[in-house]
Design a protein around this motif. Structure first.
Motif, PDB file in Angstrom:
ATOM      1  N   THR A  28     -21.032 -13.094  25.245  1.00  0.00           N
ATOM      2  CA  THR A  28     -20.523 -13.697  26.676  1.00  0.00           C
ATOM      3  C   THR A  28     -18.945 -13.205  26.746  1.00  0.00           C
ATOM      4  O   THR A  28     -18.530 -12.476  26.205  1.00  0.00           O
ATOM      5  CB  THR A  28     -20.603 -14.999  26.417  1.00  0.00           C
ATOM      6  N   ARG A  29     -18.772 -13.444  28.089  1.00  0.00           N
ATOM      7  CA  ARG A  29     -17.407 -13.162  28.488  1.00  0.00           C
ATOM      8  C   ARG A  29     -16.354 -14.165  28.255  1.00  0.00           C
ATOM      9  O   ARG A  29     -15.120 -14.241  28.570  1.00  0.00           O
ATOM     10  CB  ARG A  29     -17.259 -12.804  29.976  1.00  0.00           C
ATOM     11  N   VAL A  30     -16.864 -15.405  27.656  1.00  0.00           N
ATOM     12  CA  VAL A  30     -15.807 -16.281  27.307  1.00  0.00           C
ATOM     13  C   VAL A  30     -14.814 -16.049  26.101  1.00  0.00           C
ATOM     14  O   VAL A  30     -15.636 -15.620  25.023  1.00  0.00           O
ATOM     15  CB  VAL A  30     -16.766 -17.893  26.758  1.00  0.00           C
ATOM     16  N   PRO A  31     -13.878 -16.255  26.102  1.00  0.00           N
ATOM     17  CA  PRO A  31     -12.945 -15.761  24.882  1.00  0.00           C
ATOM     18  C   PRO A  31     -13.002 -16.698  23.874  1.00  0.00           C
ATOM     19  O   PRO A  31     -12.958 -17.974  24.092  1.00  0.00           O
ATOM     20  CB  PRO A  31     -11.446 -15.834  25.545  1.00  0.00           C
ATOM     21  N   TYR A  32     -12.960 -16.240  22.689  1.00  0.00           N
ATOM     22  CA  TYR A  32     -13.262 -17.118  21.351  1.00  0.00           C
ATOM     23  C   TYR A  32     -11.967 -18.060  21.292  1.00  0.00           C
ATOM     24  O   TYR A  32     -12.079 -19.001  20.938  1.00  0.00           O
ATOM     25  CB  TYR A  32     -13.344 -15.999  20.250  1.00  0.00           C
ATOM     26  N   THR A  33     -10.767 -17.499  21.462  1.00  0.00           N
ATOM     27  CA  THR A  33      -9.617 -18.559  21.316  1.00  0.00           C
ATOM     28  C   THR A  33      -9.736 -19.615  22.389  1.00  0.00           C
ATOM     29  O   THR A  33      -9.320 -20.460  22.085  1.00  0.00           O
ATOM     30  CB  THR A  33      -8.427 -17.569  21.396  1.00  0.00           C
ATOM     31  N   ALA A  34     -10.327 -19.300  23.499  1.00  0.00           N
ATOM     32  CA  ALA A  34     -10.347 -20.371  24.480  1.00  0.00           C
ATOM     33  C   ALA A  34     -11.368 -21.468  24.010  1.00  0.00           C
ATOM     34  O   ALA A  34     -11.362 -22.929  24.383  1.00  0.00           O
ATOM     35  CB  ALA A  34     -10.692 -19.787  25.916  1.00  0.00           C
ATOM     36  N   ALA A  35     -12.477 -21.027  23.454  1.00  0.00           N
ATOM     37  CA  ALA A  35     -13.602 -21.850  22.930  1.00  0.00           C
ATOM     38  C   ALA A  35     -12.732 -22.686  21.611  1.00  0.00           C
ATOM     39  O   ALA A  35     -13.167 -23.940  21.859  1.00  0.00           O
ATOM     40  CB  ALA A  35     -14.897 -21.189  22.404  1.00  0.00           C
ATOM     41  N   LEU A  36     -12.158 -21.922  20.996  1.00  0.00           N
ATOM     42  CA  LEU A  36     -11.720 -22.741  19.772  1.00  0.00           C
ATOM     43  C   LEU A  36     -10.672 -23.736  20.377  1.00  0.00           C
ATOM     44  O   LEU A  36     -10.443 -25.064  19.749  1.00  0.00           O
ATOM     45  CB  LEU A  36     -10.748 -21.810  18.867  1.00  0.00           C
ATOM     46  N   LEU A  37      -9.928 -23.613  21.275  1.00  0.00           N
ATOM     47  CA  LEU A  37      -8.840 -24.677  22.026  1.00  0.00           C
ATOM     48  C   LEU A  37      -9.555 -25.790  22.341  1.00  0.00           C
ATOM     49  O   LEU A  37      -9.342 -26.809  22.299  1.00  0.00           O
ATOM     50  CB  LEU A  37      -8.202 -23.966  23.068  1.00  0.00           C
ATOM     51  N   ILE A 152      -2.352 -13.761  19.254  1.00  0.00           N
ATOM     52  CA  ILE A 152      -2.601 -12.907  18.342  1.00  0.00           C
ATOM     53  C   ILE A 152      -4.109 -12.446  18.025  1.00  0.00           C
ATOM     54  O   ILE A 152      -4.440 -11.082  18.175  1.00  0.00           O
ATOM     55  CB  ILE A 152      -2.224 -12.963  16.785  1.00  0.00           C
ATOM     56  N   ALA A 153      -5.001 -13.202  18.181  1.00  0.00           N
ATOM     57  CA  ALA A 153      -6.377 -13.207  17.952  1.00  0.00           C
ATOM     58  C   ALA A 153      -7.035 -12.502  19.384  1.00  0.00           C
ATOM     59  O   ALA A 153      -7.694 -11.477  19.307  1.00  0.00           O
ATOM     60  CB  ALA A 153      -7.167 -14.500  17.685  1.00  0.00           C
ATOM     61  N   PHE A 154      -6.259 -12.987  20.188  1.00  0.00           N
ATOM     62  CA  PHE A 154      -6.708 -12.615  21.748  1.00  0.00           C
ATOM     63  C   PHE A 154      -6.035 -10.936  21.817  1.00  0.00           C
ATOM     64  O   PHE A 154      -6.763 -10.191  22.371  1.00  0.00           O
ATOM     65  CB  PHE A 154      -6.197 -13.263  22.856  1.00  0.00           C
ATOM     66  N   LEU A 155      -4.872 -10.870  21.313  1.00  0.00           N
ATOM     67  CA  LEU A 155      -4.487  -9.236  21.547  1.00  0.00           C
ATOM     68  C   LEU A 155      -5.095  -8.378  20.580  1.00  0.00           C
ATOM     69  O   LEU A 155      -5.477  -7.238  20.891  1.00  0.00           O
ATOM     70  CB  LEU A 155      -2.910  -9.190  20.919  1.00  0.00           C
ATOM     71  N   LYS A 156      -5.890  -8.950  19.607  1.00  0.00           N
ATOM     72  CA  LYS A 156      -6.449  -8.026  18.534  1.00  0.00           C
ATOM     73  C   LYS A 156      -7.908  -7.696  19.177  1.00  0.00           C
ATOM     74  O   LYS A 156      -8.283  -6.691  19.071  1.00  0.00           O
ATOM     75  CB  LYS A 156      -6.808  -8.590  17.079  1.00  0.00           C
ATOM     76  N   GLU A 157      -8.327  -8.951  20.045  1.00  0.00           N
ATOM     77  CA  GLU A 157      -9.813  -8.495  20.727  1.00  0.00           C
ATOM     78  C   GLU A 157      -9.597  -7.557  21.754  1.00  0.00           C
ATOM     79  O   GLU A 157     -10.397  -6.803  22.049  1.00  0.00           O
ATOM     80  CB  GLU A 157     -10.256  -9.836  21.287  1.00  0.00           C
ATOM     81  N   LEU A 158      -8.472  -7.661  22.537  1.00  0.00           N
ATOM     82  CA  LEU A 158      -8.080  -6.610  23.492  1.00  0.00           C
ATOM     83  C   LEU A 158      -7.815  -5.196  23.183  1.00  0.00           C
ATOM     84  O   LEU A 158      -7.898  -4.449  23.985  1.00  0.00           O
ATOM     85  CB  LEU A 158      -7.033  -7.264  24.545  1.00  0.00           C
ATOM     86  N   GLY A 159      -7.475  -5.311  21.803  1.00  0.00           N
ATOM     87  CA  GLY A 159      -7.219  -3.949  21.331  1.00  0.00           C
ATOM     88  C   GLY A 159      -5.702  -3.526  21.605  1.00  0.00           C
ATOM     89  O   GLY A 159      -5.449  -2.195  22.077  1.00  0.00           O
ATOM     90  N   ALA A 160      -4.897  -4.438  21.859  1.00  0.00           N
ATOM     91  CA  ALA A 160      -3.332  -4.160  22.387  1.00  0.00           C
ATOM     92  C   ALA A 160      -2.533  -3.508  21.352  1.00  0.00           C
ATOM     93  O   ALA A 160      -3.044  -3.130  20.044  1.00  0.00           O
ATOM     94  CB  ALA A 160      -2.496  -5.532  22.339  1.00  0.00           C
ATOM     95  N   ASN A 161      -1.419  -2.809  21.836  1.00  0.00           N
ATOM     96  CA  ASN A 161      -0.837  -1.919  21.035  1.00  0.00           C
ATOM     97  C   ASN A 161      -0.224  -2.709  19.682  1.00  0.00           C
ATOM     98  O   ASN A 161       0.130  -3.890  19.511  1.00  0.00           O
ATOM     99  CB  ASN A 161       0.604  -1.756  21.754  1.00  0.00           C
ATOM    100  N   LYS A 162      -0.324  -2.184  18.660  1.00  0.00           N
ATOM    101  CA  LYS A 162      -0.011  -2.645  17.079  1.00  0.00           C
ATOM    102  C   LYS A 162       1.541  -3.028  17.099  1.00  0.00           C
ATOM    103  O   LYS A 162       1.689  -4.140  16.504  1.00  0.00           O
ATOM    104  CB  LYS A 162      -0.365  -1.433  16.106  1.00  0.00           C
TER     105      LYS A 162
END
Length: 197
Positions: A28-37, A152-162
């Motif tokens: 789904t398009r629901v972010p995992y971190t939002a669901a955890l919140l 951090i979990a959201f940035l890792k999901e997005l593939g942000a700069n290390k």
């Protein structure tokens, strides 16, 4: 929830719900971190009364270990000066500005703001708590230190700069390490003073 069995059940239930939500939300398009919140708010509203010392001893060490174990040493060396600036003066500046905003918002205005000409001088701006500077700065300090586990979990999901991920995670680790050091120092000093050392 001072009973250790209930605390272990709470941690186990939290892990099972986290894994289940990750598995169910994969396509789904629901972010995992939002669901955890949302799950965390729901679990907190059930009336779980966790001892703060137990929370510090159970949840913080695995989070610190996972963060520090997954970080790259070369990125840490490159970002060390920025992490120290964010963890030291950055938190102090954030504490001051948040504390000042809270003082203005949560205390009665004995002085007149030109921007708020329609508000009488002695009227509370938002809330009638009449907080002191000490209380406002204390809450500013609590809110000023970041704990970006979800970020951090959201940035890792997005593939942000290390480098960005390392910078945010390193600053958080420095803040958490200082908190653990302060808590242990407080516990040791209270043990030493109570035993007569």
């Amino acid at each position: 929830m001072d009973d250790p069995v209930n605390a272990v059940l709470f941690v186990g239930m939290s892990l099972v719900l986290g894994v289940a939500s990750r598995h169910l939300l994969r396509g789904t398009r629901v972010p995992y971190t939002a669901a955890l919140l949302v799950i965390g708010i729901a679990m907190g509203s059930l009336g779980a009364n966790i001892d703060p010392d137990l929370l510090l001893a159970v949840f913080l060490p695995p989070l610190l270990f996972e963060s520090s174990f997954s970080m790259d040493v070369h990125h840490i060396k490159k970002c060390m000066a920025q992490m120290v600036l964010l963890a030291g003066p950055g938190v102090l500046i954030s504490t001051f500005f948040l504390g000042s905003a809270l003082k203005v918002c949560f205390s009665s205005l004995g002085y007149h703001f030109p921007l708020f000409n329609c508000i009488p001088k002695n009227m509370q701006l938002f809330f009638p708590y009449n907080w002191s500077w000490k209380t406002s700065l204390l809450l500013g300090g609590l809110l000023g230190a970041t704990d970006p586990v979800a970020v951090i979990a959201f940035l890792k999901e997005l593939g942000a700069n290390k480098k960005l991920t390392t910078l945010i995670e390193g600053e958080s680790l420095m803040n958490d390490g200082y908190q653990v050091f302060t808590a242990l120092n407080h516990q040791l000093s209270s043990i030493c003073f109570s035993s007569g050392w």
